[in-house]
Write a protein that holds these residues in place. Structure first.
Motif, PDB file in Angstrom:
ATOM      1  N   HIS A   1       1.262  -1.197  -0.073  1.00  0.00           N
ATOM      2  CA  HIS A   1      -0.115  -0.034   0.296  1.00  0.00           C
ATOM      3  C   HIS A   1       0.764   1.689   0.096  1.00  0.00           C
ATOM      4  O   HIS A   1       0.331   2.169  -0.663  1.00  0.00           O
ATOM      5  N   ALA A   2       1.687   1.097   0.973  1.00  0.00           N
ATOM      6  CA  ALA A   2       3.150   2.156   0.834  1.00  0.00           C
ATOM      7  C   ALA A   2       3.522   3.053  -0.370  1.00  0.00           C
ATOM      8  O   ALA A   2       3.481   3.843  -1.000  1.00  0.00           O
ATOM      9  N   GLU A   3       4.311   2.056  -0.893  1.00  0.00           N
ATOM     10  CA  GLU A   3       4.599   1.978  -2.426  1.00  0.00           C
ATOM     11  C   GLU A   3       4.057   1.685  -3.399  1.00  0.00           C
ATOM     12  O   GLU A   3       4.489   1.992  -4.762  1.00  0.00           O
ATOM     13  N   GLY A   4       2.918   0.474  -3.790  1.00  0.00           N
ATOM     14  CA  GLY A   4       1.978   0.445  -5.515  1.00  0.00           C
ATOM     15  C   GLY A   4       3.204  -0.788  -5.087  1.00  0.00           C
ATOM     16  O   GLY A   4       1.851  -1.448  -6.311  1.00  0.00           O
ATOM     17  N   HIS A   5       4.205  -1.651  -4.851  1.00  0.00           N
ATOM     18  CA  HIS A   5       4.945  -2.697  -5.769  1.00  0.00           C
ATOM     19  C   HIS A   5       4.053  -3.835  -4.718  1.00  0.00           C
ATOM     20  O   HIS A   5       4.568  -4.107  -3.581  1.00  0.00           O
ATOM     21  N   ASP A   6       3.370  -3.969  -5.961  1.00  0.00           N
ATOM     22  CA  ASP A   6       3.245  -5.480  -5.304  1.00  0.00           C
ATOM     23  C   ASP A   6       3.676  -6.788  -5.907  1.00  0.00           C
ATOM     24  O   ASP A   6       3.249  -7.153  -7.152  1.00  0.00           O
ATOM     25  N   ASN A   7       4.303  -7.451  -5.126  1.00  0.00           N
ATOM     26  CA  ASN A   7       4.728  -9.023  -5.983  1.00  0.00           C
ATOM     27  C   ASN A   7       4.465  -9.696  -4.832  1.00  0.00           C
ATOM     28  O   ASN A   7       4.964 -11.293  -4.802  1.00  0.00           O
ATOM     29  N   SER A   8       3.614  -9.867  -4.097  1.00  0.00           N
ATOM     30  CA  SER A   8       2.394 -11.318  -3.678  1.00  0.00           C
ATOM     31  C   SER A   8       1.962 -12.504  -4.894  1.00  0.00           C
ATOM     32  O   SER A   8       1.686 -12.983  -4.782  1.00  0.00           O
ATOM     33  N   TYR A   9       2.729 -12.284  -6.386  1.00  0.00           N
ATOM     34  CA  TYR A   9       2.167 -13.521  -6.846  1.00  0.00           C
ATOM     35  C   TYR A   9       3.836 -14.550  -6.831  1.00  0.00           C
ATOM     36  O   TYR A   9       3.690 -15.592  -7.178  1.00  0.00           O
ATOM     37  N   ILE A  10       4.672 -13.861  -6.216  1.00  0.00           N
ATOM     38  CA  ILE A  10       6.108 -14.626  -5.736  1.00  0.00           C
ATOM     39  C   ILE A  10       5.650 -15.794  -4.435  1.00  0.00           C
ATOM     40  O   ILE A  10       5.113 -15.604  -4.087  1.00  0.00           O
ATOM     41  N   ASN A  11       5.739 -17.284  -4.917  1.00  0.00           N
ATOM     42  CA  ASN A  11       5.019 -18.609  -4.574  1.00  0.00           C
ATOM     43  C   ASN A  11       5.921 -19.389  -5.377  1.00  0.00           C
ATOM     44  O   ASN A  11       6.744 -19.133  -6.219  1.00  0.00           O
ATOM     45  N   GLU A  12       6.143 -20.682  -4.575  1.00  0.00           N
ATOM     46  CA  GLU A  12       6.793 -22.026  -4.598  1.00  0.00           C
ATOM     47  C   GLU A  12       6.273 -21.590  -6.369  1.00  0.00           C
ATOM     48  O   GLU A  12       7.025 -21.968  -7.309  1.00  0.00           O
ATOM     49  N   ALA A  13       4.977 -22.120  -6.788  1.00  0.00           N
ATOM     50  CA  ALA A  13       4.329 -22.235  -7.762  1.00  0.00           C
ATOM     51  C   ALA A  13       4.693 -21.369  -8.959  1.00  0.00           C
ATOM     52  O   ALA A  13       5.133 -21.688 -10.224  1.00  0.00           O
ATOM     53  N   SER A  14       4.665 -20.087  -8.319  1.00  0.00           N
ATOM     54  CA  SER A  14       5.399 -19.292  -9.390  1.00  0.00           C
ATOM     55  C   SER A  14       7.804 -19.292 -10.182  1.00  0.00           C
ATOM     56  O   SER A  14       7.789 -19.321 -10.746  1.00  0.00           O
ATOM     57  N   ILE A  15       7.872 -19.418  -9.073  1.00  0.00           N
ATOM     58  CA  ILE A  15       9.676 -19.342  -8.990  1.00  0.00           C
ATOM     59  C   ILE A  15       9.685 -20.669  -9.924  1.00  0.00           C
ATOM     60  O   ILE A  15      10.265 -21.255 -10.202  1.00  0.00           O
ATOM     61  N   ARG A  16       8.920 -22.391  -9.772  1.00  0.00           N
ATOM     62  CA  ARG A  16       9.812 -23.730 -10.251  1.00  0.00           C
ATOM     63  C   ARG A  16       9.287 -22.874 -11.786  1.00  0.00           C
ATOM     64  O   ARG A  16       9.355 -23.721 -12.965  1.00  0.00           O
ATOM     65  N   ARG A  17       7.663 -22.165 -12.323  1.00  0.00           N
ATOM     66  CA  ARG A  17       7.431 -21.910 -13.753  1.00  0.00           C
ATOM     67  C   ARG A  17       8.332 -21.424 -13.862  1.00  0.00           C
ATOM     68  O   ARG A  17       9.027 -21.223 -15.775  1.00  0.00           O
ATOM     69  N   ALA A  18       9.171 -20.793 -13.552  1.00  0.00           N
ATOM     70  CA  ALA A  18      10.046 -19.394 -14.055  1.00  0.00           C
ATOM     71  C   ALA A  18      11.228 -20.351 -14.110  1.00  0.00           C
ATOM     72  O   ALA A  18      11.737 -20.185 -15.200  1.00  0.00           O
ATOM     73  N   ALA A  19      11.842 -21.155 -13.357  1.00  0.00           N
ATOM     74  CA  ALA A  19      12.413 -22.074 -13.516  1.00  0.00           C
ATOM     75  C   ALA A  19      12.426 -23.419 -15.019  1.00  0.00           C
ATOM     76  O   ALA A  19      13.763 -23.336 -15.523  1.00  0.00           O
ATOM     77  N   ASP A  20      11.542 -23.956 -14.555  1.00  0.00           N
ATOM     78  CA  ASP A  20      11.499 -25.034 -15.761  1.00  0.00           C
ATOM     79  C   ASP A  20      11.224 -23.755 -17.660  1.00  0.00           C
ATOM     80  O   ASP A  20      11.694 -24.634 -18.582  1.00  0.00           O
ATOM     81  N   GLU A  21      10.755 -22.923 -17.639  1.00  0.00           N
ATOM     82  CA  GLU A  21      11.029 -22.002 -18.542  1.00  0.00           C
ATOM     83  C   GLU A  21      12.119 -21.924 -19.311  1.00  0.00           C
ATOM     84  O   GLU A  21      12.551 -22.163 -20.385  1.00  0.00           O
ATOM     85  N   HIS A  22      13.704 -22.172 -18.339  1.00  0.00           N
ATOM     86  CA  HIS A  22      14.566 -21.943 -18.761  1.00  0.00           C
ATOM     87  C   HIS A  22      15.969 -23.360 -18.773  1.00  0.00           C
ATOM     88  O   HIS A  22      16.710 -23.325 -18.758  1.00  0.00           O
ATOM     89  N   ARG A  23      14.331 -23.754 -17.869  1.00  0.00           N
ATOM     90  CA  ARG A  23      15.463 -25.387 -17.796  1.00  0.00           C
ATOM     91  C   ARG A  23      16.578 -25.520 -16.865  1.00  0.00           C
ATOM     92  O   ARG A  23      17.807 -25.966 -17.025  1.00  0.00           O
ATOM     93  N   LEU A  24      16.005 -25.010 -16.138  1.00  0.00           N
ATOM     94  CA  LEU A  24      16.675 -25.091 -14.893  1.00  0.00           C
ATOM     95  C   LEU A  24      16.314 -26.087 -14.242  1.00  0.00           C
ATOM     96  O   LEU A  24      14.899 -25.871 -13.647  1.00  0.00           O
ATOM     97  N   ASP A  25      16.774 -27.056 -13.209  1.00  0.00           N
ATOM     98  CA  ASP A  25      16.635 -27.596 -12.231  1.00  0.00           C
ATOM     99  C   ASP A  25      16.283 -26.914 -10.308  1.00  0.00           C
ATOM    100  O   ASP A  25      17.862 -26.611  -9.999  1.00  0.00           O
TER     101      ASP A  25
END
Length: 254
Positions: free
Chosen positions: A204-228
């Motif tokens: 609310h104070a700064e307007g930057h919402d990074n609540s999208y970060i969770n285990e699933a989103s991190i794994r998807r990002a890694a899979d996209e670049h063939r990272l284990d």
């Protein structure tokens, strides 16, 4: 100085000479000095995710070269448990942050939290002095917005991104930045990251919402670049009005 401009300076005299010809914003220098004094100076604070990050770094086998992305003035702190044989490169988009880091590396200062972590990992002041000698290059580059293709130098066996990717505004941008960083990763190299998720108050104070970060989103990002993903944990933050959780992860190139 544009954010898409990348410059590499050595940590010896040429880098100091370059700083003398680089226009630094003194307010920004003061900000990073105050940040280091506030968060990386006094006694070690438990319950902030720091323990988990340090243990993950300590668990990586010895590497030749390490690249610390979005390093700010803190590379030397995270280096305490690291097993780096040859060189450490420090990357940040802010020349002022690198200036503060550079001056701290050249000093003999060992703040209380550094002393506590040295003791925790059975290392002494001589170890920290040796690490100071391994700092090789300072790289001014915004890894969140600018491709790494124009940055010279070899790939790295270890890359860290402590508190960096959480600055991305969307899961798509997070995945892009992760892939951009991984472009500097050597075959069979490791990447360690920590993403602090902001509290509702901070959002609310700064307007930057990074609540999208969770285990699933991190794994998807890694899979996209063939990272284990070798390790991924969620740590609840205690007594902090700005952050609710931190995700700490270890990734390896497949």
């Amino acid at each position: 100085m544009g954010e898409d401009e990348s410059r590499v300076k050595s940590s010896s005299a040429p880098w100091r000479d370059a700083l003398s010809h680089t226009r630094l914003d003194q307010e920004h220098v003061d900000y990073f000095s105050q940040y280091r004094s506030l968060y990386f100076n006094e006694s070690f604070r438990d319950g902030q995710g720091t323990d988990e990050i340090l243990e993950l770094i300590a668990g990586v086998e010895e590497v030749e070269c390490w690249l610390d992305l979005g390093c700010g003035p803190t590379t030397l702190f995270w280096s305490i448990p690291a097993n780096v044989r040859t060189s450490i490169d420090c990357c940040d988009k802010s020349a002022e942050a690198l200036k503060v880091l550079h001056d701290f590396i050249l000093s003999d200062d060992i703040p209380p939290c550094y002393q506590q972590v040295l003791a925790r990992f059975g290392r002494d002041h001589h170890h920290l002095a040796c690490v100071r000698e391994k700092i090789d290059k300072f790289i001014i580059h915004d890894v969140l917005s600018t491709p790494f293709r124009d940055v010279p130098g070899p790939q790295h066996d270890l890359i860290t991104a402590i508190g960096l990717f959480g600055l991305c505004k969307s899961p798509e941008r997070y995945a892009w930045a992760l892939g951009n960083a991984a472009a500097q990763l050597a075959e069979d190299g490791y990447m360690i990251g920590a993403d602090w998720v902001r509290s509702a108050r901070f959002i609310h104070a700064e307007g930057h919402d990074n609540s999208y970060i969770n285990e699933a989103s991190i794994r998807r990002a890694a899979d996209e670049h063939r990272l284990d993903v070798l390790s991924l944990s969620k740590v609840c933050i205690r007594d902090d009005p700005l952050y609710s959780t931190v995700f700490v992860w270890l990734i390896r190139r497949e």
